[in-house]
Design a protein around this motif. Structure first.
Motif, PDB file in Angstrom:
ATOM      1  N   ALA A 405       0.760  -1.054  -0.017  1.00  0.00           N
ATOM      2  CA  ALA A 405       0.163   0.041   0.115  1.00  0.00           C
ATOM      3  C   ALA A 405       0.776   1.272  -0.004  1.00  0.00           C
ATOM      4  N   SER A 406       0.518   2.045  -0.646  1.00  0.00           N
ATOM      5  CA  SER A 406       1.152   3.544  -0.940  1.00  0.00           C
ATOM      6  C   SER A 406       0.195   4.654  -1.486  1.00  0.00           C
ATOM      7  N   PHE A 407       0.676   5.879  -1.110  1.00  0.00           N
ATOM      8  CA  PHE A 407      -0.132   6.779  -1.860  1.00  0.00           C
ATOM      9  C   PHE A 407       0.678   7.297  -3.065  1.00  0.00           C
ATOM     10  N   MET A 408       0.312   7.107  -4.112  1.00  0.00           N
ATOM     11  CA  MET A 408       0.931   7.644  -5.454  1.00  0.00           C
ATOM     12  C   MET A 408       2.634   7.116  -5.443  1.00  0.00           C
ATOM     13  N   VAL A 410       4.556   7.776  -3.186  1.00  0.00           N
ATOM     14  CA  VAL A 410       5.196   8.622  -2.473  1.00  0.00           C
ATOM     15  C   VAL A 410       5.301   8.517  -0.847  1.00  0.00           C
ATOM     16  N   MET A 411       4.193   8.088  -0.298  1.00  0.00           N
ATOM     17  CA  MET A 411       4.187   7.951   1.159  1.00  0.00           C
ATOM     18  C   MET A 411       3.041   6.817   1.527  1.00  0.00           C
ATOM     19  N   VAL A 412       3.719   6.345   2.601  1.00  0.00           N
ATOM     20  CA  VAL A 412       2.751   5.450   3.162  1.00  0.00           C
ATOM     21  C   VAL A 412       2.117   5.811   4.774  1.00  0.00           C
ATOM     22  N   HIS A 413       0.989   5.429   4.906  1.00  0.00           N
ATOM     23  CA  HIS A 413       0.222   5.812   5.954  1.00  0.00           C
ATOM     24  C   HIS A 413       0.933   5.148   7.270  1.00  0.00           C
ATOM     25  N   GLY A 414       1.060   5.779   8.292  1.00  0.00           N
ATOM     26  CA  GLY A 414       1.664   5.192   9.366  1.00  0.00           C
ATOM     27  C   GLY A 414       3.066   5.481   9.485  1.00  0.00           C
ATOM     28  N   PHE A 415       3.744   6.298   8.476  1.00  0.00           N
ATOM     29  CA  PHE A 415       5.268   6.124   8.356  1.00  0.00           C
ATOM     30  C   PHE A 415       5.384   8.060   8.116  1.00  0.00           C
ATOM     31  N   PRO A 416       5.047   8.616   9.211  1.00  0.00           N
ATOM     32  CA  PRO A 416       5.033  10.036   9.152  1.00  0.00           C
ATOM     33  C   PRO A 416       6.516  10.747   8.391  1.00  0.00           C
ATOM     34  N   ALA A 463      -5.240   7.595   6.060  1.00  0.00           N
ATOM     35  CA  ALA A 463      -5.296   6.500   5.481  1.00  0.00           C
ATOM     36  C   ALA A 463      -6.382   6.174   4.534  1.00  0.00           C
ATOM     37  N   GLN A 464      -7.456   7.148   4.710  1.00  0.00           N
ATOM     38  CA  GLN A 464      -8.440   6.922   3.376  1.00  0.00           C
ATOM     39  C   GLN A 464      -7.712   7.279   1.938  1.00  0.00           C
ATOM     40  N   ALA A 465      -6.758   8.126   2.030  1.00  0.00           N
ATOM     41  CA  ALA A 465      -6.360   8.659   0.821  1.00  0.00           C
ATOM     42  C   ALA A 465      -5.475   7.597   0.122  1.00  0.00           C
ATOM     43  N   GLU A 466      -4.755   7.006   1.274  1.00  0.00           N
ATOM     44  CA  GLU A 466      -4.065   5.732   0.462  1.00  0.00           C
ATOM     45  C   GLU A 466      -4.899   4.642   0.013  1.00  0.00           C
ATOM     46  N   ASP A 512       1.022  13.067 -13.191  1.00  0.00           N
ATOM     47  CA  ASP A 512       1.438  14.542 -13.115  1.00  0.00           C
ATOM     48  C   ASP A 512       0.195  15.467 -12.643  1.00  0.00           C
ATOM     49  N   LYS A 513      -0.864  15.465 -13.262  1.00  0.00           N
ATOM     50  CA  LYS A 513      -2.091  16.325 -13.127  1.00  0.00           C
ATOM     51  C   LYS A 513      -2.358  15.975 -11.651  1.00  0.00           C
ATOM     52  N   LEU A 514      -2.621  14.881 -11.288  1.00  0.00           N
ATOM     53  CA  LEU A 514      -3.146  14.514  -9.880  1.00  0.00           C
ATOM     54  C   LEU A 514      -2.092  15.124  -8.847  1.00  0.00           C
ATOM     55  N   LEU A 515      -0.886  14.989  -9.183  1.00  0.00           N
ATOM     56  CA  LEU A 515       0.259  15.476  -8.171  1.00  0.00           C
ATOM     57  C   LEU A 515      -0.145  17.202  -7.874  1.00  0.00           C
ATOM     58  N   ASP A 516      -0.064  17.627  -9.047  1.00  0.00           N
ATOM     59  CA  ASP A 516      -0.250  19.307  -9.233  1.00  0.00           C
ATOM     60  C   ASP A 516      -1.577  19.576  -8.421  1.00  0.00           C
ATOM     61  N   GLU A 517      -2.732  18.701  -8.660  1.00  0.00           N
ATOM     62  CA  GLU A 517      -3.907  18.977  -7.952  1.00  0.00           C
ATOM     63  C   GLU A 517      -3.803  18.758  -6.401  1.00  0.00           C
ATOM     64  N   GLN A 518      -2.801  18.135  -5.907  1.00  0.00           N
ATOM     65  CA  GLN A 518      -2.777  17.813  -4.675  1.00  0.00           C
ATOM     66  C   GLN A 518      -2.062  19.365  -4.097  1.00  0.00           C
ATOM     67  N   ALA A 519      -1.024  19.506  -4.747  1.00  0.00           N
ATOM     68  CA  ALA A 519      -0.491  20.865  -4.280  1.00  0.00           C
ATOM     69  C   ALA A 519      -1.264  21.942  -4.576  1.00  0.00           C
ATOM     70  N   GLU A 520      -1.933  22.217  -5.570  1.00  0.00           N
ATOM     71  CA  GLU A 520      -2.819  23.453  -5.758  1.00  0.00           C
ATOM     72  C   GLU A 520      -3.939  23.410  -4.589  1.00  0.00           C
ATOM     73  N   ASN A 521      -4.408  22.234  -4.173  1.00  0.00           N
ATOM     74  CA  ASN A 521      -5.426  22.196  -3.146  1.00  0.00           C
ATOM     75  C   ASN A 521      -4.707  21.962  -1.760  1.00  0.00           C
ATOM     76  N   HIS A 522      -3.484  22.421  -1.668  1.00  0.00           N
ATOM     77  CA  HIS A 522      -2.954  22.394  -0.279  1.00  0.00           C
ATOM     78  C   HIS A 522      -3.109  21.047   0.285  1.00  0.00           C
ATOM     79  N   TYR A 523      -2.679  20.081  -0.468  1.00  0.00           N
ATOM     80  CA  TYR A 523      -2.253  18.431   0.033  1.00  0.00           C
ATOM     81  C   TYR A 523      -3.498  17.991   0.733  1.00  0.00           C
ATOM     82  N   PRO A 524      -4.661  17.971   0.060  1.00  0.00           N
ATOM     83  CA  PRO A 524      -5.802  17.388   0.882  1.00  0.00           C
ATOM     84  C   PRO A 524      -5.609  15.779   1.140  1.00  0.00           C
TER      85      PRO A 524
END
Ligand code: NA7
Length: 529
Positions: A405-408, A410-416, A463-466, A512-524
Motif C-alpha cells: 500500500a502507498s499513496f501515489m 510517495v508515502m505510506v500511512h503510518g510512516f510520517p 489512511a483514506q487517501a492511501e 502529473d496532473k493528480l500531483l499538481d492537484e494535490q499541491a494546488e489544493n493544499h495537499y488534501p
C-alpha cells in the motif's frame, strides 16, 4: 549527525532531491552504500549495459544550462556515459559536500518522543533527521536466484548488478549465463565476442527488437535543444514520459497492410515504448497483442538461422510489453555463432550447479564462469531490506506483507515524514524514470515546504487517501493485460511477494496532473500535525 532531511541513495533521485531541498534552505544529507554516486548506473557495469530510453529523454530537465551543455554521444547512452553524466551533475551542483558514501542504512525508526527519524548504519552509527527520503531505487535489490549447488562452483560467479570495477576478460573461457531479461540480452553479444563457448541458460524468453543504436548527430541534438523546455513538457504530459505519439487506432480494426506497416515503422525505429504504442490497444486487448507478438516472432525467425533455436527464443507464455520489452544489438544473431548455444530450461530444467559446471537433462557441462543476470526484487526490494518502523512501532515489511500500500508511490500511512521516490503504485518502471523521479522530487519538496511553512512536526498521508489510491491503481491495472503476466512488475519473480501490479498504469501525464492537484489544493490527502 542531526539533519533536517536525510536522503538514502545517491542515484538519479537522491541527487536531485538533495539539490532541490538545499535550495529551500534545508540542512540535507545523502547516504549511499556505494563508493560513488550514480545508484543503478554505479552498480550495473556489466558488458553491454546501456539505457533503453533515448539519451535526450533520459536526463534531468530541471536546469536549462545543464541540459544545453551536456552532449550525448549516442541515441541510447551506455552505462559509462550515464555514470559520467551523474558524476558531472554531482560536481556541477556541488553535491559531494553533503554526501556520505560507503554508508549503508540497516534500520530507520520514527521516534515518537522527538517526532524525528533515527537511522542506524551497518557500522552502528546513529543519524537523525526530521524527514527521511527513500531514494533507494526500483531495481537496486538483486534477486537471490537460489540455484542448487551454486555455492559449490569453483570458478567465478559474476553478478550483473555488482560487476567487478575493472571489467572481466572472457577470452578463451567457457561461460554459462543465466537469465534472459534485458540484462542478459545486453550481455550475450558482448560475452560471445570473447568467450570460447557461451551457454545461454534461458527459462523465460523476452521480446526484443533491434535498438538501432547509433551516434547522435549535432544537428539532432541542436534541434531538440532549440526548444528543450517544450520537448520536456510534452514528455511530462505523455503516457510514458517520453515525447512519443501513441497511435490512436486499434490494431484489430485497421487492415492487415496498415497494421504491418505501422509495426514495421516502429520496429525499424528501434524503441520498445514506440513499438508497444504502435496501436492504442496492444496492452489491453488479447487480439491486438497477438498481432504484435506475431510480428516480433516473425522477425526473430528471420534473425536466427537455426529455426529450432528461433522457436525457443520466441516467448509464448505472456503478453508482449506486459513484461519489460527489450531492445538489443545483435542479440538473436549471436545464436548464429558457432561458439554460442541456447539451453532451454523450460524444456530441460537446470538440475544443479557443481564445482565445475552445470547439469541439464542429466548432462554435465563444464564451464569456467557463471554469469547471473537473474533480476531484482523490484520497487519494494530496496525498502524491504531496511528495517523501517513508523508510528506505534509499525513495521513496513509487515504492513506490506500482503499488499504494498502507498499513496501515489510517495508515502505510506503510518510512516510520517518518510517519503519514497517512485515507490509502489507510481509510474516508475513503466515510464521514463527521469521524468517520474523529477515529478516525485518536486512534489516531496513542495510538501516539505508546506509542512515547514505551517511549522508542523509531521506530515502524513491519510489512511483514506492511501486506500482510495490503491483501489484506483488496481482498477486501472485490471483494465490491462498486465495482471495476467507473471513478472517482476507483479512481484511474481520473488517467492512470497504479493502479486500486485507494482507500477501505476494510468500514465505519466495523468499522474502529473493528480500531483499538481494535490499541491494546488493544499495537499488534501495529507494530515499536518
Ligand atoms: P529480469 O527481467 O527480471 O530477468 C531475469 C531473468 O533471469 C529472467 O529471464 C528470469 O527467468 C531469469 N531467472 C531468474 N531466476 C532464475 C533461476 N533461478 N534460474 C533460471 N533463470 C532465472 O531482470 P533484468 O536484470 O534482465 O532486467 C531488469 C530490468 O532492469 C530491465 O527490464 C530494465 O528495465 C533494467 P524467469 O522470468 O524467472 O523465468
Amino acid at each position: 549527525m542531526n539533519k533536517d532531511v536525510i536522503i538514502i541513495g545517491a542515484g538519479v533521485a537522491g541527487l536531485y532531491m538533495l539539490h532541490t531541498l538545499r535550495k529551500q534552505g534545508l540542512d540535507v544529507h545523502i547516504v549511499d552504500r556505494a563508493a560513488g554516486v550514480g545508484g543503478t548506473w554505479y552498480w550495473n557495469r556489466y558488458p553491454g549495459c546501456r539505457c533503453d530510453i533515448e539519451s535526450l529523454d533520459y536526463s534531468y530537465s530541471f536546469d536549462e544550462a545543464l541540459q544545453q551543455e551536456w552532449k550525448w554521444t549516442e541515441k541510447y547512452a551506455s552505462q559509462p556515459e550515464i555514470l559520467a553524466y551523474l558524476e558531472h551533475v554531482a560536481e556541477r551542483f556541488d553535491l559531494h559536500r553533503d554526501i556520505s558514501l560507503n554508508t549503508s542504512i540497516d534500520s530507520a525508526e520514527f521516534v515518537e518522543d522527538t517526532q524525528r527519524w533515527r537511522l542506524t548504519t551497518s557500522d552502528e552509527r546513529i543519524l537523525e533527521a526530521k524527514y527521511v527520503v527513500m531514494a533507494t531505487g526500483v531495481l537496486s535489490a538483486p534477486k537471490d536466484p537460489r540455484i542448487e549447488g551454486l555455492e559449490d562452483f569453483e570458478g567465478h560467479v559474476l553478478k550483473s548488478a555488482s560487476w567487478p570495477q575493472g571489467g572481466v576478460d572472457f577470452t578463451g573461457r567457457r561461460v554459462a549465463l543465466i537469465g534472459t531479461g534485458s540484462t542478459g540480452i545486453q550481455m550475450v553479444p558482448k560475452i560471445a565476442e570473447q568467450a570460447e563457448r557461451l551457454y545461454v541458460l534461458q527459462r523465460t524468453p523476452s521480446f526484443s527488437i533491434p535498438a538501432h543504436n547509433r551516434p547522435l548527430s549535432d544537428a539532432e541534438q541542436s534541434e531538440v535543444k532549440s526548444s528543450y523546455a517544450d520537448f520536456r513538457r510534452r514528455a511530462r504530459s505523455s503516457p510514458l514520459g517520453v515525447d512519443t505519439k501513441s497511435d490512436p487506432r486499434s490494431a484489430v480494426e485497421v487492415d492487415a497492410h496498415t497494421r504491418e506497416s505501422v509495426f514495421r515503422a516502429n520496429y525499424d525505429y528501434g524503441s520498445p515504448m514506440r513499438f508497444a504504442n504502435s496501436f492504442n490497444d496492444i496492452v489491453v486487448s488479447e487480439e491486438a497483442n497477438a498481432h504484435a507478438v506475431d510480428f516480433v516472432a516473425e522477425r526473430i525467425r528471420e534473425r536466427v538461422t537455426d529455426q529450432a533455436t528461433a522457436e525457443k527464443l520466441i516467448p509464448r507464455s505472456y503478453f508482449l510489453a506486459t513484461r519489460r520489452m527489450c531492445i538489443d544489438t545483435d542479440y538473436y544473431e549471436t545464436f548464429n555463432q558457432p561458439n554460442v548455444e541456447l539451453v532451454d530450461l523450460l524444456e530441460n530444467p537446470l538440475e544443479r550447479v557443481d564445482a565445475t559446471g552445470f547439469v541439464v537433462d542429466g548432462e554435465h557441462i563444464e564451464v569456467d564462469d557463471i554469469v547471473l543476470a537473474t533480476g531484482f526484487d523490484a520497487i519494494t526490494g530496496a525498502l524491504s531490506r531496511i528495517d523501517i518502523r513508523g508510528r506505534d512501532g509499525r513495521v513496513l515489511n509487515e504492513r506490506w506483507a500482503d499488499y504494498p500500500a502507498s499513496f501515489m508511490g510517495v508515502m505510506v500511512h503510518g510512516f510520517p515524514n518518510m517519503f519514497t521516490i517512485t515507490g509502489p503504485l507510481s509510474p516508475s518502471v513503466n515510464s521514463n524514470m527521469f521524468v517520474t523521479i523529477e515529478q516525485h522530487v518536486e512534489f516531496i519538496a513542495g510538501l516539505i515546504a508546506a509542512s515547514e511553512g505551517q511549522g508542523t512536526s509531521t506530515v502524513e498521508v491519510s489512511a483514506q487517501a492511501e486506500t482510495d489510491w490503491c483501489t484506483h491503481a488496481e482498477e486501472v491495472s485490471h483494465q490491462t493485460l498486465f495482471p495476467r503476466t507473471e513478472s517482476w512488475y507483479t512481484g511474481a519473480n520473488i517467492e512470497g511477494k504479493p502479486r500486485v501490479v507494482l507500477p501505476y498504469l494510468g500514465g505519466v501525464g495523468a499522474f502529473d496532473k493528480l500531483l499538481d492537484e494535490q499541491a494546488e489544493n493544499h495537499y488534501p490527502a495529507f494530515e499536518f500535525a
